[in-house]
Motif scaffolding. Structure first.
Motif, short mmCIF file in Angstrom:
data_model
loop_
_atom_site.label_atom_id
_atom_site.label_comp_id
_atom_site.label_asym_id
_atom_site.label_seq_id
_atom_site.Cartn_x
_atom_site.Cartn_y
_atom_site.Cartn_z
N LEU A 1 40.08 -25.88 36.38
CA LEU A 1 40.50 -25.14 37.57
C LEU A 1 39.54 -25.37 38.73
CD1 LEU A 1 42.35 -23.15 38.98
CD2 LEU A 1 41.10 -21.28 37.89
N TYR A 2 38.24 -25.32 38.44
CA TYR A 2 37.24 -25.62 39.49
C TYR A 2 37.44 -27.03 40.01
CZ TYR A 2 34.15 -21.53 39.12
OH TYR A 2 33.60 -20.27 39.19
N GLY A 3 37.59 -27.99 39.10
CA GLY A 3 37.72 -29.38 39.50
C GLY A 3 38.98 -29.63 40.31
N SER A 4 40.11 -29.08 39.86
CA SER A 4 41.37 -29.32 40.57
C SER A 4 41.39 -28.64 41.93
CB SER A 4 42.55 -28.83 39.72
OG SER A 4 42.51 -27.43 39.55
N THR A 5 40.80 -27.44 42.03
CA THR A 5 40.73 -26.76 43.32
C THR A 5 39.88 -27.56 44.30
OG1 THR A 5 40.95 -24.59 42.25
CG2 THR A 5 40.12 -24.61 44.51
N ASP B 1 36.36 -36.04 29.18
CA ASP B 1 37.24 -36.53 30.25
C ASP B 1 37.77 -35.39 31.12
OD1 ASP B 1 38.73 -35.34 28.33
OD2 ASP B 1 40.23 -36.93 28.14
N ARG B 2 37.04 -34.30 31.19
CA ARG B 2 37.54 -33.13 31.94
C ARG B 2 37.67 -33.41 33.43
NH1 ARG B 2 34.89 -31.57 27.58
NH2 ARG B 2 35.72 -29.85 26.32
N GLY B 3 36.80 -34.25 33.98
CA GLY B 3 36.91 -34.59 35.39
C GLY B 3 38.21 -35.31 35.70
N ALA C 1 44.22 -35.14 37.26
CA ALA C 1 45.62 -35.12 36.81
C ALA C 1 46.26 -33.77 37.10
CB ALA C 1 45.69 -35.43 35.31
N LEU C 2 45.48 -32.71 37.00
CA LEU C 2 46.00 -31.37 37.25
C LEU C 2 46.42 -31.19 38.71
CD1 LEU C 2 46.49 -28.59 35.99
CD2 LEU C 2 44.14 -27.99 36.56
N VAL C 3 45.73 -31.86 39.62
CA VAL C 3 46.10 -31.80 41.04
C VAL C 3 47.51 -32.36 41.23
CG1 VAL C 3 45.53 -32.62 43.36
CG2 VAL C 3 43.70 -31.97 41.80
N LEU D 1 48.74 -34.81 25.09
CA LEU D 1 49.78 -33.97 25.69
C LEU D 1 49.56 -33.65 27.17
CD1 LEU D 1 50.62 -31.45 22.81
CD2 LEU D 1 52.06 -33.26 23.75
N PRO D 2 48.32 -33.30 27.62
CA PRO D 2 48.15 -33.01 29.06
C PRO D 2 48.52 -34.19 29.94
CG PRO D 2 46.25 -32.23 27.82
CD PRO D 2 47.09 -33.04 26.87
N TYR D 3 48.18 -35.39 29.51
CA TYR D 3 48.47 -36.57 30.31
C TYR D 3 49.96 -36.92 30.28
CZ TYR D 3 43.42 -36.97 29.96
OH TYR D 3 42.09 -36.71 30.00
N VAL D 4 50.58 -36.72 29.12
CA VAL D 4 52.02 -36.96 29.01
C VAL D 4 52.78 -36.01 29.93
CG1 VAL D 4 54.01 -36.87 27.46
CG2 VAL D 4 51.86 -37.85 26.66
N VAL D 5 52.39 -34.74 29.93
CA VAL D 5 53.05 -33.75 30.79
C VAL D 5 52.87 -34.13 32.26
CG1 VAL D 5 52.99 -31.34 31.55
CG2 VAL D 5 52.85 -31.89 29.11
N THR D 6 51.67 -34.58 32.63
CA THR D 6 51.41 -34.99 34.02
C THR D 6 52.30 -36.16 34.42
OG1 THR D 6 49.11 -34.28 33.84
CG2 THR D 6 49.65 -35.78 35.63
N ILE D 7 52.46 -37.15 33.55
CA ILE D 7 53.31 -38.31 33.84
C ILE D 7 54.76 -37.87 34.04
CG2 ILE D 7 54.24 -40.44 32.89
CD1 ILE D 7 51.53 -40.87 31.53
N ILE D 8 55.22 -36.94 33.19
CA ILE D 8 56.59 -36.46 33.30
C ILE D 8 56.80 -35.75 34.64
CG2 ILE D 8 58.26 -34.80 32.36
CD1 ILE D 8 57.10 -35.41 29.58
N VAL D 9 55.83 -34.90 35.02
CA VAL D 9 55.94 -34.19 36.30
C VAL D 9 55.91 -35.18 37.46
CG1 VAL D 9 54.74 -32.60 37.85
CG2 VAL D 9 54.96 -32.04 35.43
#
Length: 331
Positions: free
Chosen positions: A19-23, A246-248, A253-255, A296-304
């Motif tokens: 959350l900190y990184g994406s903000t 790989d949190r950074g 990806a969260l952005v 899963l987080p990266y797969v979801v990001t690609i789908i979005v």
């Protein structure tokens, strides 16, 4: 069986660095600066906080009883913010003043940040003379991870909502404040104008250089707090080289996942945090299956990303000048 009561707090704690990184990255990208150096910025923020905490804790004999709570928190935080600020200034100097390629600069800063953190982390480990390659700052961590005193008396509700350190609640507050500023204030309007069409903003009298510097440096400082939280709260004050993972990159990806909206990232980060540690709570012993869970987080990001590209709505697209240097002479 899946233990939901244990899973949710772990997922929330995992989500706070994201959350900190994406903000922070959203603030930077809204000005048109694509800061791929975010993983390095978070790493530098973490190690600078560790350095400040290390020397203060050692000066106090390593005991929480001898430490001033305010100083135990403020010294690592100020050290973290200063280190992250310097990374932001370096990025802006290269990309805004010298107009270097943003992608190359960001990747170089990630490499530099990780190397910087590993060098000083290894140096501190040698100073302690520890047999294990890590530093334990448990006394300082106790101040960061301290929760509300009545949280334990409220049962499940207290565990799910009130059992976190102050940096967790600060991350949520910063995300909502950022969203409000970007949408509802003149400063946010100017910043979005700089990111969308810097030539038009420049013609309207908005200082492109000032907004890019301020937003990127502020974004780096916010992201740096994510690295500090990971070490001081999530990892209980233990620093070991290359433990940040790989949190950074996941924050970047969260952005994309939140389509550049910090208020949505509050909830999306919880989802990403849960997906990131889901493999720890699933009953499968198959290593390949667990690795699939980690994807899963990266797969979801690609789908979005695919869905938003197909919808092709302007509000779901990145700032138009994202990643592009601004040449005033071409205006």
């Amino acid at each position: 069986m899946f233990d939901l009561i244990s899973f949710i707090p772990r997922a929330v704690m995992q989500s706070i660095p994201l959350l900190y990184g994406s903000t922070g990255e959203t603030i930077s990208e809204k000005s048109g600066n694509l800061n791929l150096g975010l993983p390095g910025v978070m790493y530098v923020g973490a190690i600078c906080g560790v350095i400040g905490a290390f020397f203060y804790e050692n000066k106090c004999g390593g005991s929480a009883e001898n430490m001033n709570g305010f100083l135990a928190v403020m010294i690592p935080m100020i050290s973290c913010l200063l280190g992250s600020l310097l990374m932001g200034l370096l990025y802006c100097f290269l990309t805004v003043t010298l107009r270097a390629n943003q992608n190359v600069t960001g990747l170089a800063m990630t490499t530099f940040g990780v190397g910087f953190g590993n060098f000083f982390g290894g140096s501190l480990i040698k100073l302690t003379g520890a047999e294990v390659p890590s530093i334990a700052l448990s006394a300082t961590s106790s101040f960061f991870s301290k929760s509300l005193p009545f949280a334990g008396k409220l049962g499940v509700f207290g565990k799910l909502f009130l059992s976190y350190g102050f940096l967790a609640y600060l991350a949520i507050a910063i995300a909502f404040i950022t969203s409000y500023v970007l949408k509802r204030t003149r400063t946010g309007l100017h910043l979005r104008a700089v990111g969308e069409n810097p030539a038009t903003a420049d013609a309207a009298g908005i200082s492109i250089t000032r907004y890019k510097y301020l937003s990127t440096c502020l974004g780096c400082m916010v992201a740096g707090l994510g690295g500090l939280y990971y070490v001081m709260d999530y990892a209980s004050g233990v620093w070991s080289n290359n433990a940040f993972g790989d949190r950074g990159w996941l924050a970047i990806a969260l952005v994309i996942f939140t389509i550049w909206r910090p208020n949505i990232s509050v909830f999306a980060s919880f989802l990403f945090g849960g997906l990131y540690i889901l493999y720890l709570f699933m009953p499968s012993s198959n290593l390949a299956v667990k690795e699939l869970y980690k994807m899963l987080p990266y797969v979801v990001t690609i789908i979005v990303l695919i869905i938003t590209s197909m919808r092709n709505k302007r509000e779901t697209q990145p700032p138009e000048s994202l990643g592009l240097p601004y040449f005033r002479e071409e205006r």
